[in-house]
Each structure stands twice: as C-alpha cells, then as structure tokens.
Design a protein around this motif. Structure first.
Motif, short mmCIF file in Angstrom:
data_model
loop_
_atom_site.label_atom_id
_atom_site.label_comp_id
_atom_site.label_asym_id
_atom_site.label_seq_id
_atom_site.Cartn_x
_atom_site.Cartn_y
_atom_site.Cartn_z
N UNK A 101 40.97 56.26 76.38
CA UNK A 101 41.15 57.47 75.58
C UNK A 101 42.57 57.96 75.73
N UNK A 102 43.19 58.31 74.61
CA UNK A 102 44.51 58.93 74.62
C UNK A 102 44.31 60.41 74.93
N UNK A 103 45.02 60.89 75.92
CA UNK A 103 44.79 62.26 76.40
C UNK A 103 46.06 63.09 76.35
N UNK A 120 42.68 70.16 77.65
CA UNK A 120 42.66 68.70 77.60
C UNK A 120 42.07 68.26 76.26
N UNK A 121 42.75 67.31 75.62
CA UNK A 121 42.31 66.74 74.35
C UNK A 121 42.30 65.22 74.51
N UNK A 122 41.21 64.58 74.11
CA UNK A 122 41.12 63.12 74.22
C UNK A 122 40.72 62.54 72.88
N UNK A 319 53.45 73.46 77.85
CA UNK A 319 54.00 72.12 78.08
C UNK A 319 52.85 71.14 78.20
N UNK A 320 52.86 70.13 77.32
CA UNK A 320 51.77 69.15 77.28
C UNK A 320 52.20 67.86 77.95
N UNK A 321 51.28 67.29 78.69
CA UNK A 321 51.47 65.98 79.32
C UNK A 321 50.57 64.98 78.60
N UNK A 322 51.04 63.74 78.49
CA UNK A 322 50.30 62.73 77.73
C UNK A 322 50.08 61.50 78.59
N UNK A 323 48.90 60.90 78.43
CA UNK A 323 48.59 59.70 79.17
C UNK A 323 47.32 59.05 78.64
N UNK A 324 46.99 57.93 79.23
CA UNK A 324 45.78 57.20 78.90
C UNK A 324 44.81 57.30 80.06
N UNK A 325 43.55 57.55 79.77
CA UNK A 325 42.53 57.63 80.80
C UNK A 325 41.42 56.64 80.46
#
Length: 980
Positions: A101-103, A120-122, A319-325
C-alpha cells in the motif's frame, strides 16, 4: 458543455427502456428519468474525446481489459485516479512484493484538529488490479508519462470531516478474523475504483434475486464472469452503465455526494491543465478512474468542460511523509468492506483468466517473483489510427442470455479432495465420503442458484455444510480453510531499497545477529554479549525497538535492562518482518531510532497531559536506553515544574517508585547527586507535606496514594533535611490530619509512631480497643488494610501488623470473623499485593516452622515477663553498694548490663569481690587506664563521674572499678569511639 446532448448511437436502447418504464410504471415518471438518464450518462462518456477507462477496485476483469487496451492503444499519457502527491513513490513498487500500500503519513499536523493526529492515507495495490497494469505500463515503457490527478492526501482530510471512516463501511460483511487484517492500522483508504451500491434496498434486492450471500459474490457471478471475455467497447459501456446506476440510486448522503463531485471536478481540472501545459492530444491519453466517477454529470466533465468555475484550495502547513507499507488480502477486505476471501478468490481468478485468454500482463521491471523481462522498446512513431465510431453494445449484452460455463469436473474434484485433506490436518474427522458429499452438494447448490458451474462461493458453502460439525477442533474453521485453499491471504513485503532510512539503519545494525529479519514469522536471536562484545550494540537497538514498537515485534526471553545493570547474555523473539508497517512508520518520525525515541520522550514529558510520574518515567528511559545525562537532566528539571503544578496525589505511588529508583542509581553511579534530583526531593518534601492533610480527608484519594506520600516523606527525609528542609513541617502536617476513613486512620497512627508522637504500646492498646468494640469490629478489615499499606512508609511495623491480624483471628468468634474474611482477603489482594511479601516474611519469622510446635507455641506479645536472671547477683552486691566508690554505683545496681557486654566482647573472667581481690598499685587496670584515657573519660561521663583522674592508691581506685576488672571492655569501647 458544447455539443449535442445525446447521439443516435443508443436510440434503440432509449426506446426500449422508455417503453419498459411506461409499461411497468403506468406512464412517464421517475423510473423513466432514471433509465433514460443512465443511457445519457453512457452516451456522454463514450463520446468523450479523452478515452475514459472505468475500473472496479481489484477486479480481474478490469485488469484483463486494461492489459488488452494498453497493448492496443499504447497511450502516451496515462491519467490515474490516485492522490497526486503519491506519484514519486510509485517507482519503488518494483522493489516490493505485492500486495503493498502506498501511504501518506503525518505525525505533526498543522491546520487540522489535534485529536485527528496522526493522519494516514493508504492506497493498496495488488497485481490483479487495473491500476497496477497502468502503473507498470507507464513506468516501464519509454516515452509514456504517468500523471496522478486525484486530490492530494491533504485534501482528503480537508474535504471530509468523516474521512477516518471513509474507507470502512459501517456494516462490514464479516468481521476479520486474522491479525493481517490490521496491517493498514487506522489509515483512511483511498477508494480507487470503488463500485458498490449506496442504496441499501438496491443491494438487498440484487442479493436476494441473485441468490447470493454478499455483494462480492454477486459481483463475481453477474459482472466479473460475463465481462471476463468481452471486447473493449462492451466492457466500457457496461461499466459506465453500472456506475451510472449506482450513482443515481445513492440517496441520503449529501456530504459524500458533494465530496465525490469535488473529486471529479478536481481530476478534470488537473487533466485540462496538464494537456494545456504540454500540448498533449487527448487521443493519445487514457483516463483510468472508478466506474462511479466515469459516469460523471458535473459541468467540468470532459476536455471541453467548463473551466475556471472550480478553485482548488491550498494545502495546509501539515508536513506529509510518504512510503510503502505491507498489505494483505485480508487488510484490503477489512478496510473496504469486502467479504473475507474475496480478494484471494479474485487473485486466483486473475491467474486462471491469464491462462485462458493468453493475455500478457504488464509487470514492473525487477518486480519480486517476475520473470526476466525483455528489453524496452520505444513507442512507434506512426500516426495514431483513426478512432472507430461508437456502436451500441449495451443492447446486445443486456438481451443475451447468460453464458453457462460447463462443469469442470476435474477442477471440482480437486477442490473436494484438497479441502478434505486440509480439514483432516486441522483436526476434522473428514473422509472420502465427505469429499464426495462436497462435490455433489456444490453441484446441487449451483443448480439451485441458476448456474451450471459451481463458483468458489458455492463450493465454500458446500464444504461448510458437509464437513463443519458442532465445534471447530483447531484454530481454523472450514470457511477459512477454503479461503486458504483458494489462494490464501497473500501478504506483501516492502523491499530493502524501498524502506525509509531508519528501517534500513535498523536492519544494518542488526546484521551481526545473522538472521533474515525481513522474513515474516518469529525468529530466535541469541546474544552472548560477554563472548562477543560487538553484540552489545545489537542489544541496545533491540531494547529501543522494544520501547518503540508493538510488544510482539521484539520480545525478550532472557535478559533484562535496569538502571545500573547490564545483561551478559540475552535471548529475543524477533518478528520485525511481521511488523514491518510499524517499523516503516517509525521512519516517518526521524532518521534513527535514537532520534525518534528522544522526540517521543520529549513529547511525553512536555505534553499537555504530562504528569510527574510520566516525566520521571521519561527520565528513566533516557538513562536506560539513550544513556543521555543531558536529556535526563533537562527532563528532570521539567519534572519540578510539573510537580509544583499538580494538585492531586493520583500519581504518588508511581512518583515514589521512580524517585527511589533514580536516587539509588545516581548514588551508586555518580560521585554526587545531580542538582535537579536534590531540588526534586526538596520540592517533593514540601509539596507532599502541604497536600497531606487534604489527602487524608479527600474521599477520592485512596489509602495507597496517601501511603505513597508518607513513603516519599519518610524515605527521603534524611536527604531532605540535609538539603535544608524542616521536619517541623511534616510534624505539623501529620498533626493537622484528621481522617474519617478507617484505613487512613490506621495509616495516620503508623505515621505518628514513626514520628514518635505515638508509642508502639499505645498503638497495640488502640488495636485491642478496636476488637473490644462490637460496633467497630465490622470495619476492622479496613483498619488492617491501612496497617498493611503503612508498611510502605513504616516497614518496621510489620510485627505490629502480624500481631493485629493474629489477634483478630484468635479473639473473634467465627460468626463475626467469617463474614468479613472475604472482604479482608480481596482488600489486601487488590490494594496491597506488593506489600504482602513483607508481611508474610515477618509472619514466618514469628510463627513456628513446624506443625507440632504450634500446639505449645505462645505468641511473643502474650508471653509473661521473665524473672530477672541476675536478681541473685544484684542482691549479692547490694550489701557492698554502700562501700563501693561513687563511679561504680551504676554497675552494682545493674550488673546484668555489664555481664551482657562482657559476654559480647568475649571476657570470661567473672565478678571479683572487692574485699577478696586486690590489684597492685599500677596493675593491669591502672595500666589500661593510662593506655586508653579517652575510653575511660567517655565511660566516666556516661556513668556520671565528674571527678578528675586519681593516682592508684588502693586496690580499686575511684572510678576505675569497671576497667580494672574488665580490661577488654575499655579497649572495645575505645575502638567503637574511634569508628564513630
């Protein structure tokens, strides 16, 4: 919009629907408007120059149609319905094993209510989804641009106050049963291609007439299977029609409809801006969106739609952080309200469709589990083919009878044998007869539901009917076994290269353990720190992970970490691969776990709800995990401010425990105490003295809290007095305390004994008076509760408490004792469980150790006063007392004390009569006096001898009787004085 309202493509369909509405409704009404409006929506979407590709969330039919269309059309620009700020992260998908999931994550928010944090948005992505096909095509094909056009993650929360529940319907079809269903946490799910009726009556009608149990089964039977082999135009028009139907039959939820329309305006605005900026021809573009948004009726719809009427609001300062979970099929099902097992069945259907149709899907270069891909080829420069005119495919699709697939006996037999084998492994008494029954029942259920070929859902119902008994012998029931057999819950994994810097740093620092920590499951790590000192750094990392991550991620089996102590061997159960999401989210807070831990400790200490106990806990953790004296001193200084602001004693027990721990640590590890802890002891002494009278009277303050206050005052008293505090303040606080609760009254008596204002004999008399008063006896257990809690501040009263309990059991009759005995046990267990060992140890010292001795045992507090064993000796020396010199009067009056001291010092020579013994002048006694004059002066002062030294003129000179007769006594006393 410009152009005609409708084309002539669907004239025949409009006529048929209008006649049907007139026949069923008896004339033109709302039904005719809905049916004709649906055709208008399809016509409008088909005529749009920018090709719209409607999809359904994780639909194999959509993915199959997408793969076909991409190879036919080869668009140069792909517009995708996904949060536009997630675009830079999509290239990392090639380093992961799907599903993931892209988060987008925000811990510190600015512009939203603080109680929403963290945000949090996925957006989950599986291989059997049209979105992944489009992403793989765009990223691995040179010259193709992928543009995300949906609202940003910030706008998700700006536009919808109920965004936290947007991705999870209120009534899920079934509750998730596995822990993998929580992989997304409380994140909001972005509804890419969400397609489900919002009209409850419509969904109920479809399920009832379709003879299915839930929506996922209806979609599989009546949409997924028929569209699996359809052509492109038929697929598009059917999906447009379904989206228009669900859109027009969505009453009641005006806020959600407003958000949906704003999203459509947002996406069309972004697409027109991109085409205007790049000069891209709409014929070279493909717009991938959910079927619900494809049949849009907003004025901004289309390339030629209205412009300038919709203003996109600016983002907040968050401030948003982005990652894959990691994601899983169960997590997707739980978040989007799908039936358990439906995503796994869709994945199996995707693989079967690929084999049947021989369609070659798109996969990202280097994707885990993919074959080696061929070299990339640039798009041909040939002019695009002229678009074919649209034709009516809906009429034929809606009028044709359902295609009944033939029974695949081999497949069904395989399913039946496999489920029986799985059931036997899980404790069911299944046999070959059950396999035959499942096979026949599946065919029977499919026939009852008007289908020739049993679906996986039919097979699941048949297996439950034939194999499931009155109980589940193992952890999994038959329904879950079928889900596993049909594909199971596939769990994705984020690759090392796609991890944030913190996660990679953790894996690098734990590399000396020699474990594959990215794999799921529990792994045992053995750390011989004494033999391999380099493992001490791994131990530090593991303890910090223990503090920051869920308990199951890093669980110590052997070894502990306390202030001032270090383990030489440790054993850990590690499941970092299972809890990879939590580790990734730590990376959103900092670049190292030390930085994250320090930030959290500061946040806990300086938060609006911080307590003194919480700040002291942060101080202890800073010393325990970070070994940071600077941070500990800073947080300790802040603890003084928090303590001075508190007006309750709720945290007194925790404050006492942590203050004692920190004080003991500093005393053993530093040459002097830090300034903050000295100030804390002084401030705490004055603070608790001030609150003590109020706490004794306050009904909300428990006896344990008041006992903790007294424990702080008495245990820290010596240090506080040395720092300048006044003991009178404590004495006045105790004198001003007038409790009414029996437990607090007993606690007050114990404090008075400690201060010396109440003797132990008076305390025993008061306890006896309580037992003698029949009106007080029912409340006696509460007094005992107070006495037991008093062992915290006054542990020396353990014998008195044992005596009080023993007297109650010995004096009270059973008719009085038995009714309040349960109350006594429950009270002591609930409120004084940690003090029970001290009480038990004292009772073990007092009571006899063997059962036969109990019959003749007499409690120490009931033993009569023994006769003086030195009475005869005292009478023997009374006659000579008058002639004894002035300095020896005390010795002859109390000879027992002198005998006890002589025995303690090992002097075996007995008493000598003054008339029969003579020492020569300057003998042993006189020589001892001259050798040790300080001891003689001290004894003379103690015995009241005010005279000066005299020359030895007789056998026993004045003031020297003791030292002359007991020379060892003088030497021992001098040694004691020297040590003092």
């Amino acid at each position: 919009m410009s152009g005609p309202r409708e084309s002539g493509v669907f004239t025949a369909l409009r006529t048929q629907l209008q006649e049907a509405a007139t026949e069923f409704a008896g004339g033109p009404d709302a039904l005719e408007g809905i049916l004709l409006g649906m055709v208008d929506d399809v016509d409008r979407a088909v005529r749009e120059p920018l090709e719209i590709f409607p999809v359904c969330h994780h639909s194999p039919a959509s993915a199959l149609a997408m793969a076909r269309r991409l190879r036919e059309k080869q668009p140069k620009v792909v517009y995708l319905e996904l949060c536009e700020d997630m675009a830079p992260l999509l290239t990392e998908l090639r380093n992961c094993r799907l599903p993931v999931a892209v988060q987008a994550f925000a811990g510190d928010i600015d512009g939203f209510p603080q109680e929403w944090a963290p945000l949090s948005v996925v957006a989950p992505i599986t291989e059997a989804s049209a979105e992944y096909q489009a992403i793989a095509y765009a990223l691995d094909t040179p010259g193709v641009e992928l543009v995300l056009v949906d609202r940003s993650s910030d706008h998700v929360f700006q536009w919808d106050d109920t965004a936290r529940t947007e991705g999870a319907p209120a009534e899920a079809e079934e509750a998730p049963k596995s822990e993998e269903a929580a992989l997304h946490g409380e994140a909001v799910g972005v509804e890419i291609g969400d397609l489900r009726p919002r009209f409850a009556e419509l969904e109920e009608h479809l399920l009832r007439h379709g003879k299915v149990r839930h929506w996922s089964e209806w979609w599989h039977q009546y949409v997924e299977v028929p569209l699996g082999d359809s052509d492109h135009d038929t697929y598009r028009q059917v999906m447009f029609l379904i989206g228009s139907l669900f859109r027009r039959l969505a009453p009641g939820d005006g806020d959600r409809a407003r958000v949906d329309e704003d999203r459509e305006r947002y996406m069309w605005t972004r697409m027109r801006e991109h085409m205007a900026a790049t000069g891209t021809d709409p014929e070279d573009c493909l717009y991938v969106c959910g079927a619900f948004h494809a049949a849009s009726r907003v004025e901004e719809f289309g390339v030629d739609g209205r412009s300038g009427s919709f203003t996109i609001s600016p983002r907040t300062a968050t401030t948003w952080q982005y990652g894959l979970i990691p994601s899983s099929h169960a997590a997707i099902e739980a978040q989007f309200g799908l039936a358990p097992g439906s995503v796994s069945i869709a994945a199996t259907q995707w693989q079967k469709s690929l084999k049947r149709t021989r369609v070659r899907p798109y996969r990202l270069e280097g994707q885990a589990g993919s074959r080696t891909s061929r070299a990339k080829k640039a798009l041909p420069a040939a002019a695009p083919a002229a678009p074919q005119p649209a034709t009516d495919r809906l009429s034929g699709f809606l009028q044709q009878p359902p295609v009944l697939d033939g029974l695949d006996e081999a497949e069904l037999l395989g399913w039946s044998v496999d489920i029986v084998r799985a059931a036997r492994r899980n404790g069911y008494l299944a046999s070959t007869a059950d396999a035959i029954a499942v096979f026949e029942t599946s065919i029977l259920l499919a026939g009852m539901r008007d289908r020739a070929r049993p679906t996986p859902y039919d097979f699941q119902d048949a297996a439950v009917t034939c194999i499931e008994k009155d109980r589940v012998p193992g952890r999994r029931d038959v329904r879950r076994l079928v889900e596993i057999m049909m594909g199971g819950d596939r769990i994705g994994q984020v690759g090392y290269e796609a991890l944030p810097p913190l996660a990679r740093d953790v894996y690098d620092r734990l590399e000396p353990l020699g474990l594959k920590l990215q794999q799921r499951g529990v792994q045992r790590a053995l750390l011989d720190i004494a033999g391999r000192p380099e493992l001490a750094a791994c131990s530090d990392v593991l303890w910090m992970l223990r503090r920051l991550m869920p308990a199951a991620a890093a669980r110590p089996i052997m070894g502990e970490r306390r202030l001032g102590e270090r383990s030489i061997q440790e054993s850990w159960d590690l499941a970092l691969g299972t809890h990879q999401r939590a580790l990734i989210e730590l990376g959103y807070e900092g670049v190292s776990i030390e930085q994250v831990l320090e930030q959290r400790l500061r946040r806990e200490a300086y938060g609006p709800r911080a307590t003194t106990a919480g700040v002291l806990a942060a101080v202890e953790d800073s010393l325990l995990y970070l070994r940071s004296g600077r941070l500990a001193d800073e947080l300790g200084t802040h603890a003084l401010k928090v303590l001075s602001a508190e007006r309750t004693v709720d945290g007194a027990p925790e404050v006492l425990r942590r203050a004692r721990t920190l004080l003991a640590y500093y005393r053993t590890s530093r040459p002097e105490l830090p300034a903050w802890i000295e100030s804390f002891v002084k401030a705490g002494y004055a603070h608790y003295c001030t609150l003590l009278p109020t706490a004794f009277r306050d009904e909300d303050a428990t006896v344990g809290q008041v006992a903790a206050m007294l424990g702080f005052l008495f245990s820290m008293e010596s240090l506080a007095l040395s720092l300048g505090c006044d003991r009178t303040q404590l004495e006045l606080a105790v004198a001003q305390s007038h409790p009414e609760d029996p437990s607090k009254m007993a606690l007050l008596w114990a404090a008075q004994v400690q201060l010396g204002t109440l003797s132990r004999a008076e305390l025993r008399d008061r306890c006896d008076a309580l037992l003698d008063n029949p009106l007080v006896v029912p409340a006696y257990p509460r007094y005992l509760n107070g006495f037991v809690h008093a062992l915290e501040p006054v542990p020396g009263l353990a014998d008195v408490v044992v005596e009080a309990v023993s007297n109650a059991f010995g004096r009270l009759p059973d008719t009085v004792l038995l009714p309040w005995l349960p109350l006594l046990i429950t009270t002591l267990r609930k409120g004084a469980a940690d003090l029970a060992p001290l009480l038990i140890r004292e009772a073990g010292r007092v009571f006899p150790g063997r059962l036969p001795a109990l019959d003749t045992w007499v409690p120490p507090w009931r033993m009569p006063q023994l006769e003086d064993p030195f009475a005869a000796s005292r009478s023997r020396h009374t006659a000579t007392a008058a002639q004894t010199p002035r300095g020896a009067a005390l010795l002859t009056t109390h000879p027992a004390a002198c005998d006890a001291v002589a025995e303690l010092l090992g002097c075996e020579d007995g008493w000598q009569q003054q008339g029969t013994s003579a020492l020569p002048p300057g003998g042993a006694g006189a020589a001892l006096l001259a050798a040790h004059p300080a001891a003689c002066d001290a004894v003379a002062e103690l015995l009241g001898c005010d005279g000066d030294w005299e020359t030895v003129a007789g056998p026993f000179p004045s003031g020297a009787t003791l030292v002359a007769r007991r020379p060892a006594t003088s030497q021992s006393l001098e040694a004691l004085l020297a040590r003092a």
